[in-house]
Write a protein that holds these residues in place. Structure first.
Motif, mmCIF file in Angstrom:
data_model
loop_
_atom_site.group_PDB
_atom_site.id
_atom_site.type_symbol
_atom_site.label_atom_id
_atom_site.label_comp_id
_atom_site.label_asym_id
_atom_site.label_seq_id
_atom_site.Cartn_x
_atom_site.Cartn_y
_atom_site.Cartn_z
ATOM 1 N N THR A 192 0.857 -1.184 0.000
ATOM 2 C CA THR A 192 0.000 0.000 0.000
ATOM 3 C C THR A 192 0.894 1.235 0.000
ATOM 4 O O THR A 192 1.789 1.351 0.823
ATOM 5 C CB THR A 192 -0.902 0.043 1.248
ATOM 6 O OG1 THR A 192 -1.649 -1.156 1.310
ATOM 7 C CG2 THR A 192 -1.847 1.230 1.191
ATOM 8 N N LEU A 193 0.658 2.131 -0.953
ATOM 9 C CA LEU A 193 1.410 3.379 -1.052
ATOM 10 C C LEU A 193 0.422 4.534 -1.015
ATOM 11 O O LEU A 193 -0.506 4.584 -1.819
ATOM 12 C CB LEU A 193 2.212 3.425 -2.348
ATOM 13 C CG LEU A 193 2.976 4.715 -2.637
ATOM 14 C CD1 LEU A 193 4.128 4.892 -1.652
ATOM 15 C CD2 LEU A 193 3.487 4.720 -4.063
ATOM 16 N N THR A 194 0.607 5.434 -0.064
ATOM 17 C CA THR A 194 -0.234 6.621 0.038
ATOM 18 C C THR A 194 0.625 7.833 -0.299
ATOM 19 O O THR A 194 1.700 8.006 0.257
ATOM 20 C CB THR A 194 -0.811 6.788 1.456
ATOM 21 O OG1 THR A 194 -1.559 5.614 1.780
ATOM 22 C CG2 THR A 194 -1.717 8.011 1.540
ATOM 23 N N VAL A 195 0.144 8.652 -1.213
ATOM 24 C CA VAL A 195 0.826 9.885 -1.606
ATOM 25 C C VAL A 195 -0.017 11.054 -1.105
ATOM 26 O O VAL A 195 -1.202 11.149 -1.420
ATOM 27 C CB VAL A 195 0.999 9.964 -3.142
ATOM 28 C CG1 VAL A 195 1.635 11.280 -3.538
ATOM 29 C CG2 VAL A 195 1.819 8.796 -3.653
ATOM 30 N N VAL A 196 0.598 11.929 -0.305
ATOM 31 C CA VAL A 196 -0.078 13.132 0.173
ATOM 32 C C VAL A 196 0.384 14.281 -0.720
ATOM 33 O O VAL A 196 1.578 14.536 -0.858
ATOM 34 C CB VAL A 196 0.272 13.421 1.654
ATOM 35 C CG1 VAL A 196 -0.442 14.680 2.123
ATOM 36 C CG2 VAL A 196 -0.081 12.225 2.532
ATOM 37 N N ARG A 213 -4.112 6.704 -3.127
ATOM 38 C CA ARG A 213 -3.665 5.412 -2.606
ATOM 39 C C ARG A 213 -3.508 4.422 -3.748
ATOM 40 O O ARG A 213 -4.339 4.371 -4.653
ATOM 41 C CB ARG A 213 -4.659 4.891 -1.585
ATOM 42 C CG ARG A 213 -4.626 5.690 -0.314
ATOM 43 C CD ARG A 213 -5.441 5.040 0.798
ATOM 44 N NE ARG A 213 -5.244 5.747 2.045
ATOM 45 C CZ ARG A 213 -5.946 6.802 2.415
ATOM 46 N NH1 ARG A 213 -6.876 7.279 1.628
ATOM 47 N NH2 ARG A 213 -5.712 7.395 3.571
ATOM 48 N N TYR A 214 -2.438 3.648 -3.662
ATOM 49 C CA TYR A 214 -2.121 2.651 -4.681
ATOM 50 C C TYR A 214 -1.824 1.338 -3.972
ATOM 51 O O TYR A 214 -1.287 1.322 -2.867
ATOM 52 C CB TYR A 214 -0.907 3.089 -5.501
ATOM 53 C CG TYR A 214 -1.088 4.454 -6.109
ATOM 54 C CD1 TYR A 214 -1.725 4.617 -7.323
ATOM 55 C CD2 TYR A 214 -0.648 5.595 -5.431
ATOM 56 C CE1 TYR A 214 -1.919 5.875 -7.870
ATOM 57 C CE2 TYR A 214 -0.835 6.852 -5.981
ATOM 58 C CZ TYR A 214 -1.465 6.984 -7.191
ATOM 59 O OH TYR A 214 -1.652 8.232 -7.716
ATOM 60 N N LYS A 215 -2.158 0.226 -4.614
ATOM 61 C CA LYS A 215 -1.902 -1.090 -4.031
ATOM 62 C C LYS A 215 -0.995 -1.894 -4.939
ATOM 63 O O LYS A 215 -1.122 -1.835 -6.161
ATOM 64 C CB LYS A 215 -3.218 -1.840 -3.829
ATOM 65 C CG LYS A 215 -4.081 -1.191 -2.780
ATOM 66 C CD LYS A 215 -5.272 -2.040 -2.467
ATOM 67 C CE LYS A 215 -6.098 -1.324 -1.437
ATOM 68 N NZ LYS A 215 -6.396 -2.116 -0.307
ATOM 69 N N ASP A 216 -0.089 -2.627 -4.306
ATOM 70 C CA ASP A 216 0.818 -3.546 -4.983
ATOM 71 C C ASP A 216 1.583 -2.848 -6.117
ATOM 72 O O ASP A 216 1.395 -3.154 -7.286
ATOM 73 C CB ASP A 216 0.050 -4.756 -5.511
ATOM 74 C CG ASP A 216 0.990 -5.892 -5.877
ATOM 75 O OD1 ASP A 216 2.103 -5.963 -5.308
ATOM 76 O OD2 ASP A 216 0.625 -6.700 -6.743
ATOM 77 N N VAL A 217 2.423 -1.894 -5.756
ATOM 78 C CA VAL A 217 3.171 -1.114 -6.739
ATOM 79 C C VAL A 217 4.660 -1.081 -6.387
ATOM 80 O O VAL A 217 5.061 -1.364 -5.271
ATOM 81 C CB VAL A 217 2.656 0.345 -6.816
ATOM 82 C CG1 VAL A 217 1.249 0.395 -7.349
ATOM 83 C CG2 VAL A 217 2.759 1.054 -5.478
ATOM 84 N N ASP A 231 1.617 -3.438 -11.170
ATOM 85 C CA ASP A 231 2.076 -4.802 -11.445
ATOM 86 C C ASP A 231 1.948 -5.156 -12.921
ATOM 87 O O ASP A 231 2.539 -6.111 -13.388
ATOM 88 C CB ASP A 231 1.335 -5.814 -10.576
ATOM 89 C CG ASP A 231 -0.167 -5.798 -10.809
ATOM 90 O OD1 ASP A 231 -0.670 -4.849 -11.446
ATOM 91 O OD2 ASP A 231 -0.837 -6.734 -10.345
ATOM 92 N N ARG A 232 1.202 -4.361 -13.700
ATOM 93 C CA ARG A 232 1.076 -4.569 -15.147
ATOM 94 C C ARG A 232 2.065 -3.723 -15.948
ATOM 95 O O ARG A 232 2.016 -3.693 -17.164
ATOM 96 C CB ARG A 232 -0.344 -4.268 -15.597
ATOM 97 C CG ARG A 232 -1.347 -5.279 -15.057
ATOM 98 C CD ARG A 232 -2.735 -4.951 -15.469
ATOM 99 N NE ARG A 232 -3.197 -3.897 -14.555
ATOM 100 C CZ ARG A 232 -4.195 -3.078 -14.798
ATOM 101 N NH1 ARG A 232 -4.846 -3.149 -15.923
ATOM 102 N NH2 ARG A 232 -4.550 -2.175 -13.924
ATOM 103 N N GLY A 233 2.929 -2.986 -15.244
ATOM 104 C CA GLY A 233 3.950 -2.195 -15.912
ATOM 105 C C GLY A 233 3.535 -0.786 -16.288
ATOM 106 O O GLY A 233 4.282 -0.068 -16.948
ATOM 107 N N GLU A 234 2.348 -0.362 -15.879
ATOM 108 C CA GLU A 234 1.893 0.992 -16.180
ATOM 109 C C GLU A 234 2.649 1.985 -15.314
ATOM 110 O O GLU A 234 2.837 1.765 -14.122
ATOM 111 C CB GLU A 234 0.393 1.106 -15.917
ATOM 112 C CG GLU A 234 -0.424 0.184 -16.793
ATOM 113 C CD GLU A 234 -1.855 0.050 -16.308
ATOM 114 O OE1 GLU A 234 -2.101 0.217 -15.089
ATOM 115 O OE2 GLU A 234 -2.715 -0.241 -17.139
#
Length: 62
Positions: free
Chosen positions: A6-10, A18-22, A36-39
């Motif tokens: 989990t990545l949270t950017v303020v 919020r992003y998951k699995d990056v 995870d798809r390379g985007e």
């Protein structure tokens, strides 16, 4: 390159994304985030980040 479950950017306006699995890289001019798809997503208006890793990293043989 670090991995986050989990990545949270303020952002500077105090909104949060919020992003998951990056995977991500912090740079002087912002952050680059890969799914995870390379985007690729590049953000420049960040104030801080919170990255959480809840599972053990698995080393890849190479």
């Amino acid at each position: 390159m670090p991995h986050a479950d989990t990545l949270t950017v303020v952002h500077h306006d105090d909104t949060r994304s919020r992003y998951k699995d990056v995977r991500y890289e912090l740079h002087r001019d912002g952050i680059r985030i890969w799914s995870d798809r390379g985007e690729l997503l590049a953000l420049t208006d960040i104030l801080m980040t919170h990255a959480y890793r809840q599972r053990e990293a698995v080393a890849k043989a190479g």
